[in-house]
Design a protein around this motif. Sequence first.
Motif, PDB file in Angstrom:
ATOM      1  N   UNK A 238       0.791  -1.301   0.035  1.00 34.91           N
ATOM      2  CA  UNK A 238      -0.060  -0.001   0.062  1.00 34.91           C
ATOM      3  C   UNK A 238       1.056   1.217   0.058  1.00 34.91           C
ATOM      4  N   UNK A 239       2.014   1.544   0.685  1.00 37.42           N
ATOM      5  CA  UNK A 239       2.649   2.243   1.004  1.00 37.42           C
ATOM      6  C   UNK A 239       3.527   2.479  -0.446  1.00 37.42           C
ATOM      7  N   UNK A 374      -8.158   1.834   1.677  1.00 38.22           N
ATOM      8  CA  UNK A 374      -6.724   2.075   1.509  1.00 38.22           C
ATOM      9  C   UNK A 374      -6.857   2.885  -0.291  1.00 38.22           C
ATOM     10  N   UNK A 375      -7.674   2.090  -0.872  1.00 39.68           N
ATOM     11  CA  UNK A 375      -7.478   2.387  -2.273  1.00 39.68           C
ATOM     12  C   UNK A 375      -8.149   3.792  -2.174  1.00 39.68           C
ATOM     13  N   UNK A 376      -9.303   4.348  -1.479  1.00 39.75           N
ATOM     14  CA  UNK A 376      -9.569   5.596  -1.310  1.00 39.75           C
ATOM     15  C   UNK A 376      -8.773   6.681  -0.986  1.00 39.75           C
ATOM     16  N   UNK A 377      -8.036   6.318  -0.062  1.00 38.34           N
ATOM     17  CA  UNK A 377      -7.058   7.070   0.395  1.00 38.34           C
ATOM     18  C   UNK A 377      -5.792   7.620  -0.859  1.00 38.34           C
ATOM     19  N   UNK A 402      -2.186   4.414   9.421  1.00 43.15           N
ATOM     20  CA  UNK A 402      -1.778   4.823   8.056  1.00 43.15           C
ATOM     21  C   UNK A 402      -2.026   6.415   7.668  1.00 43.15           C
ATOM     22  N   UNK A 403      -2.890   7.043   8.397  1.00 42.73           N
ATOM     23  CA  UNK A 403      -2.813   8.342   8.007  1.00 42.73           C
ATOM     24  C   UNK A 403      -1.742   9.278   8.685  1.00 42.73           C
ATOM     25  N   UNK A 404      -1.259   8.789   9.853  1.00 49.51           N
ATOM     26  CA  UNK A 404      -0.041   9.397  10.432  1.00 49.51           C
ATOM     27  C   UNK A 404       1.224   9.131   9.592  1.00 49.51           C
ATOM     28  N   UNK A 405       1.264   7.732   9.034  1.00 46.44           N
ATOM     29  CA  UNK A 405       2.449   7.475   8.480  1.00 46.44           C
ATOM     30  C   UNK A 405       2.374   8.269   7.223  1.00 46.44           C
ATOM     31  N   UNK A 406       1.394   8.296   6.262  1.00 44.98           N
ATOM     32  CA  UNK A 406       1.253   9.345   5.129  1.00 44.98           C
ATOM     33  C   UNK A 406       1.549  10.497   5.364  1.00 44.98           C
ATOM     34  N   UNK A 407       1.017  11.272   6.475  1.00 47.39           N
ATOM     35  CA  UNK A 407       1.386  12.603   6.753  1.00 47.39           C
ATOM     36  C   UNK A 407       2.890  12.756   7.136  1.00 47.39           C
ATOM     37  N   UNK A 409       5.086  11.566   5.487  1.00 46.08           N
ATOM     38  CA  UNK A 409       5.801  11.725   4.221  1.00 46.08           C
ATOM     39  C   UNK A 409       5.175  12.956   3.375  1.00 46.08           C
ATOM     40  N   UNK A 410       4.333  13.732   3.812  1.00 46.01           N
ATOM     41  CA  UNK A 410       4.087  14.948   3.297  1.00 46.01           C
ATOM     42  C   UNK A 410       2.746  15.104   2.926  1.00 46.01           C
ATOM     43  N   UNK A 411       1.779  14.102   3.246  1.00 41.97           N
ATOM     44  CA  UNK A 411       0.337  14.011   2.580  1.00 41.97           C
ATOM     45  C   UNK A 411      -0.249  15.028   3.575  1.00 41.97           C
ATOM     46  N   UNK A 412      -1.422  15.592   3.216  1.00 45.31           N
ATOM     47  CA  UNK A 412      -2.063  16.424   4.279  1.00 45.31           C
ATOM     48  C   UNK A 412      -3.636  15.674   4.340  1.00 45.31           C
ATOM     49  N   UNK A 413      -3.432  15.077   5.447  1.00 42.53           N
ATOM     50  CA  UNK A 413      -4.617  14.116   5.723  1.00 42.53           C
ATOM     51  C   UNK A 413      -5.238  14.494   7.314  1.00 42.53           C
ATOM     52  N   UNK A 414      -6.409  14.938   7.495  1.00 40.96           N
ATOM     53  CA  UNK A 414      -7.145  15.232   8.839  1.00 40.96           C
ATOM     54  C   UNK A 414      -8.028  14.147   9.185  1.00 40.96           C
TER      55      UNK A 414
END
Length: 419
Positions: A238-239, A374-377, A402-407, A409-414
């Motif tokens: 997924x990552x 995960x696909x929708x993220x 998952x949200x924390x790990x992606x953030x 890496x620079x994602x913007x997820x709240x």
Amino acid sequence: MKDRLRIQGGMRLEGEVAVSGGKNAAAAIIPASLLADSPSTIENLPDIEDVHVFVELLRWLGAKVVFEGNTMQVDPRTVDKHNPPYELVSRIRASYYLAPVLLGLFKRAKVPMPGGCDIGARPIDQTLKALRVLGAEVNTEDDVLDCSADELMGGDIFLDMPSVGATVNSMLAAVNATGATAIHNAAKEPHIVDLANFLSSMGASVKGAGTDLIRIRGGRQLHGTNYTVVPDQIETGTLMIAAAATAGDVMITGAIPTHMESLSAKLLEMGVNVQSEDDWIRVRSNGAFRAVNVKTQGYPGFPTDLQQPLSAVLTVASGTSIVTETLFESRFRFLDELRRMGANVRVIENTAIITGVERLRGAKVSATDLRAGAAMVIAGLMAEGVTEINGVDFILRGYERLDGKLCGLGASIQRIQVE
Ligand code: EPU
């Protein structure tokens, strides 16, 4: 919990991220720990809802369990019940792995039919057959898996398909059976090998895991062990897909690159750069993808659990991709959500025809199951504008932060709390 994720699309993922322990390995190993006559310490467990449900289940059965900081201590010596309750069992798929374990401990197990993601019919006929081959009397009246056996005896189990669940249940029953068991047409997934390694470290004799013939010599008293769970193959994938989707450059650490070969090959075919060595994988992409064809299969084929995340990226690949889902028929339901974001997709039976569009646009969508979530993220990360995803609890069931790990890496997820 009805929280939502709010994703601002268009951010490029960059940096380093560590993989957590395997969800599906944990799901087999935690119940197996009850077979020991002394306590076990299991390390590198993912801190996810599925594992928390297992903690509750084991405690309900009478075990002493401490789960802190990804490490679980299980003392099974006080387990005294063979009939876990529906309220807990129905929350996860793998709860039926308790049936062969409790059968071995108490000569009787009564486990309500398991829950898990609604991804299509999930029959358990192969598990029933395996338990019967080993001498158990098995009944499924009133939606309860009720098995009994004064003594399990080794035998030859021929699975009609390499089912993960039936292979796990066969292994867990076979270590309790007197004499030799051979599991033919066994599943070969990394979590099957991990369960075999765990059982071996408890003193069991298990040979051939990772091939389609597993041989077990059963009947030994198993002891407690100290074990570290394998990295999660599907989280790694997924990552990797998220990195590719966002034209990113991401180093994934603590992974096992050989588990990822079918995905790495597919990403390379799409024009993504994948490098790996030892325990890391680096994924780099310029955001331009070629269409590819994908057919899901058991390991070492392309995993069904990564079909949805990869399909999300194929919606913006140049050309037409054909995706064939051979395992779970409802794993195309999420395509309706991708359509709301502008994807051009047609489904004919178990085949999706995905014609790439220039870009997806943010929308309000739902996670219909764990991997669909995960696909929708991933779709939200790629899309122009803001995407809001309902059904966060589906995602948290199976991915640690998952949200924390992606953030990171620079994602913007709240995460938005909804009353
Ligand atoms: N099947 C039967 N009869 C059976 C068992 C399976 O017909 O008795 C069929 C299924 O309908 C399916 C195929 O065989 O078409 C394979 O199913 P399998 O038994 O391998 O799947 P599972 O054990 O129910 C596990 C994972 C799933 C993952 C699949 C395939 C766990 C707890 N679950 O499910 O994980 O998709 O293997 O790799 O290990 C997930 O993580 O999101 C997830 C759903």
